[in-house]
Design a protein around this motif. Structure first.
Motif, PDB file in Angstrom:
ATOM      1  N   ASP A 202       0.840  -1.218   0.000  1.00 53.11           N
ATOM      2  CA  ASP A 202       0.000   0.000   0.000  1.00 53.11           C
ATOM      3  C   ASP A 202       0.866   1.256   0.000  1.00 53.11           C
ATOM      4  OD1 ASP A 202      -2.355  -1.464   0.176  1.00 53.11           O
ATOM      5  OD2 ASP A 202      -2.560  -1.212   2.345  1.00 53.11           O
ATOM      6  N   ASN A 203       1.890   1.243   0.841  1.00 58.08           N
ATOM      7  CA  ASN A 203       2.780   2.403   0.959  1.00 58.08           C
ATOM      8  C   ASN A 203       3.454   2.688  -0.388  1.00 58.08           C
ATOM      9  OD1 ASN A 203       4.589   4.334   2.463  1.00 58.08           O
ATOM     10  ND2 ASN A 203       6.115   2.842   1.795  1.00 58.08           N
ATOM     11  N   TYR A 204       3.794   1.613  -1.075  1.00 58.88           N
ATOM     12  CA  TYR A 204       4.437   1.752  -2.394  1.00 58.88           C
ATOM     13  C   TYR A 204       3.475   2.343  -3.412  1.00 58.88           C
ATOM     14  CZ  TYR A 204       7.117   0.478  -6.532  1.00 58.88           C
ATOM     15  OH  TYR A 204       7.815   0.525  -7.705  1.00 58.88           O
ATOM     16  N   TYR A 209       1.957  10.094  -2.828  1.00 59.92           N
ATOM     17  CA  TYR A 209       1.250  10.890  -1.813  1.00 59.92           C
ATOM     18  C   TYR A 209       2.147  11.161  -0.598  1.00 59.92           C
ATOM     19  CZ  TYR A 209      -3.346  12.134   0.351  1.00 59.92           C
ATOM     20  OH  TYR A 209      -4.423  12.759   0.906  1.00 59.92           O
ATOM     21  N   HIS A 210       2.919  10.139  -0.187  1.00 60.98           N
ATOM     22  CA  HIS A 210       3.726  10.316   1.027  1.00 60.98           C
ATOM     23  C   HIS A 210       5.105  10.913   0.758  1.00 60.98           C
ATOM     24  CE1 HIS A 210       5.369   6.291  -0.178  1.00 60.98           C
ATOM     25  NE2 HIS A 210       6.420   6.616   0.525  1.00 60.98           N
ATOM     26  N   VAL A 211       5.481  11.006  -0.511  1.00 60.86           N
ATOM     27  CA  VAL A 211       6.867  11.389  -0.818  1.00 60.86           C
ATOM     28  C   VAL A 211       7.256  12.783  -0.271  1.00 60.86           C
ATOM     29  CG1 VAL A 211       8.517  11.827  -2.695  1.00 60.86           C
ATOM     30  CG2 VAL A 211       7.084   9.779  -2.741  1.00 60.86           C
ATOM     31  N   LEU A 214       7.380  12.333   3.722  1.00 59.62           N
ATOM     32  CA  LEU A 214       8.243  11.343   4.371  1.00 59.62           C
ATOM     33  C   LEU A 214       9.650  11.307   3.778  1.00 59.62           C
ATOM     34  CD1 LEU A 214       7.843   9.194   6.587  1.00 59.62           C
ATOM     35  CD2 LEU A 214       7.322   7.543   4.781  1.00 59.62           C
ATOM     36  N   HIS A 215       9.758  11.569   2.458  1.00 60.15           N
ATOM     37  CA  HIS A 215      11.067  11.444   1.787  1.00 60.15           C
ATOM     38  C   HIS A 215      11.462  12.804   1.208  1.00 60.15           C
ATOM     39  CE1 HIS A 215      10.290   7.186   2.130  1.00 60.15           C
ATOM     40  NE2 HIS A 215       9.398   7.160   1.163  1.00 60.15           N
ATOM     41  N   LYS A 216      11.883  13.729   2.056  1.00 56.55           N
ATOM     42  CA  LYS A 216      12.156  15.093   1.585  1.00 56.55           C
ATOM     43  C   LYS A 216      13.312  15.131   0.580  1.00 56.55           C
ATOM     44  CE  LYS A 216       9.630  17.690   4.809  1.00 56.55           C
ATOM     45  NZ  LYS A 216       9.038  16.638   5.657  1.00 56.55           N
ATOM     46  N   GLU A 323      12.901   5.220   6.067  1.00 52.74           N
ATOM     47  CA  GLU A 323      11.750   6.101   6.320  1.00 52.74           C
ATOM     48  C   GLU A 323      10.443   5.338   6.116  1.00 52.74           C
ATOM     49  OE1 GLU A 323      14.262  10.067   4.896  1.00 52.74           O
ATOM     50  OE2 GLU A 323      12.984   9.053   3.452  1.00 52.74           O
ATOM     51  N   ASP A 324      10.421   4.497   5.071  1.00 54.04           N
ATOM     52  CA  ASP A 324       9.215   3.699   4.810  1.00 54.04           C
ATOM     53  C   ASP A 324       8.965   2.668   5.911  1.00 54.04           C
ATOM     54  OD1 ASP A 324       8.248   4.810   2.401  1.00 54.04           O
ATOM     55  OD2 ASP A 324       9.782   3.761   1.254  1.00 54.04           O
ATOM     56  N   VAL A 325      10.036   2.036   6.395  1.00 54.31           N
ATOM     57  CA  VAL A 325       9.880   1.000   7.429  1.00 54.31           C
ATOM     58  C   VAL A 325       9.223   1.583   8.669  1.00 54.31           C
ATOM     59  CG1 VAL A 325      11.142  -0.514   9.027  1.00 54.31           C
ATOM     60  CG2 VAL A 325      11.779  -0.452   6.605  1.00 54.31           C
TER      61      VAL A 325
END
Ligand code: FES
Ligand SMILES: [Fe+2]
Length: 368
Positions: A202-204, A209-211, A214-216, A323-325
């Protein structure tokens, strides 16, 4: 099937359009009955990546793997044919091949020394004279289906499954122009996450949306507003134009090209491509709240001269993954809360998740 499980399955409506849809319910991520059903109806019936083609180029090369709890042996025969078997001795069920990979002329079971040819046929059974109704030709290793696409060897436990090319569908023609065959395997990293395997998927699939949140650093090289999400058959492609950035030197040096390509193939395989770079992610359930993700890193240049640069590139990938974990494990805790049942989906961003949930529901609800 018990009635609670039936109720949990029925609580997802796979017919709802994206605008009206909800995610699959939290129970699908925490109930062990769903995990058992997935093993049988998803992992036991879909084509699953079990090896890399470069491990199985020459006659005698073999790989052992586990798929849906089944021990497997994949081997290139002397005739050049790739074959797959259950890695289970026909005598008393020991694993015949015990190494993760290697080269062999014959497989000798470590328990009582029965031996099998590369084609799975039984070659020797010591001290077995006088055994009635024992036909050696009927006691070879039990075969299963294997096929190759690009650098990836897939196996399928279902003898009636559609051929691999049909399963992959439109993915094949979308990946072909990217010429991933020119990239070479460099290194593998394996991570264990305290979350259901679907949380990672799901996160993938949230369409970036989360980039930005969460991943600046990764976000600095992607043009977030131009991010595209295309789904067809059993794949989803998320793609973004790349922009230059001086926010992080390592990210800017190792994530280059015109576009980033993020492919997901149902249920659990991802291919991420930048210029001269690819990593694949294979998501494997361990239990209902634990999974393993295997990252294989490939580069166009895997010479010693490029090794340092390649390691830097992997370090960028690892930072993003860390960050994803963290967030995936937080989501798993939240899914177990009485405060949460199911969520809504962003129409702009989350079509990939919607596709995943519908494909999964179709497989789980299919009457065998
Ligand atoms: S279990 Fe393999 S030879 Fe006995
Ligand atoms: Fe992420």
């Amino acid at each position: 099937m018990d009635s609670l499980l039936e109720e949990i399955l029925a609580s997802y409506d796979e017919r709802a359009a994206l605008q009206s849809a909800r995610t699959i319910p939290a129970a699908w991520y925490v109930h062990s009955g769903i995990a058992a059903l997935e093993r049988e109806r998803v992992f036991g019936r879909t084509w699953q990546v079990v090896a890399r083609a470069d491990q199985l180029k020459d006659a005698g090369q073999f790989v052992t793997a586990e798929l849906a709890g089944e021990p497997l042996l994949i081997v290139r025969g002397s005739d050049g044919q790739l074959r797959g078997f259950y890695n289970v001795c026909r005598h008393h069920a020991a694993a015949v091949a015990t190494e993760a990979h290697g080269t062999a002329n014959i497989f000798r079971c470590p328990y009582h020394g029965w031996s099998y040819g590369l084609d799975g046929s039984l070659k020797g059974a010591p001290e077995f004279e006088g055994v009635c109704d024992f036909d050696r030709s009927q006691n070879g290793l039990v075969p299963l289906r294997v096929e190759t696409w690009e650098q990836f060897v897939f196996a399928n436990l279902d003898l009636n499954a559609v051929p691999l090319a049909e399963f992959l569908g439109a993915l094949v023609k979308r990946v072909a122009p990217l010429n991933i065959g020119s990239l070479h395997f460099f290194e593998r990293r394996t991570y264990t996450l305290n979350c259901n395997w679907k949380v990672f998927v799901d996160n993938y699939l949230d369409g970036g949306y989360h980039v930005p949140h969460l991943h600046k650093e990764l976000n600095s090289v992607l043009d977030y507003r131009q991010y595209t999400i295309d789904g067809e058959d059993r794949y989803c492609l998320q793609s973004s134009p790349m922009v230059s950035s001086d926010e992080d030197a390592n990210v800017a040096a190792t994530r280059t090209g015109d576009r980033a390509w993020y492919f997901w193939q149902y249920p659990n395989f991802m291919i991420n491509i930048y210029r001269g770079y690819m990593d694949t992610n294979l998501v494997l359930p361990d239990s209902v709240d634990r999974c393993k993700v295997i990252f294989d890193f490939y580069f166009d240049d895997v010479s010693d001269a490029a090794a340092e640069c390649n390691r830097q590139s992997i370090a960028v990938g690892e930072r993003v993954n860390d960050e994803d974990v963290g967030i995936c494990e937080a989501v798993q805790r939240g899914l177990g809360s009485r405060a949460y049942h199911a969520g809504r989906l962003s129409v702009r961003r989350e079509a990939g998740e919607h596709l995943f949930h519908r494909l999964l529901a179709a497989d789980l609800k299919r009457v065998p």
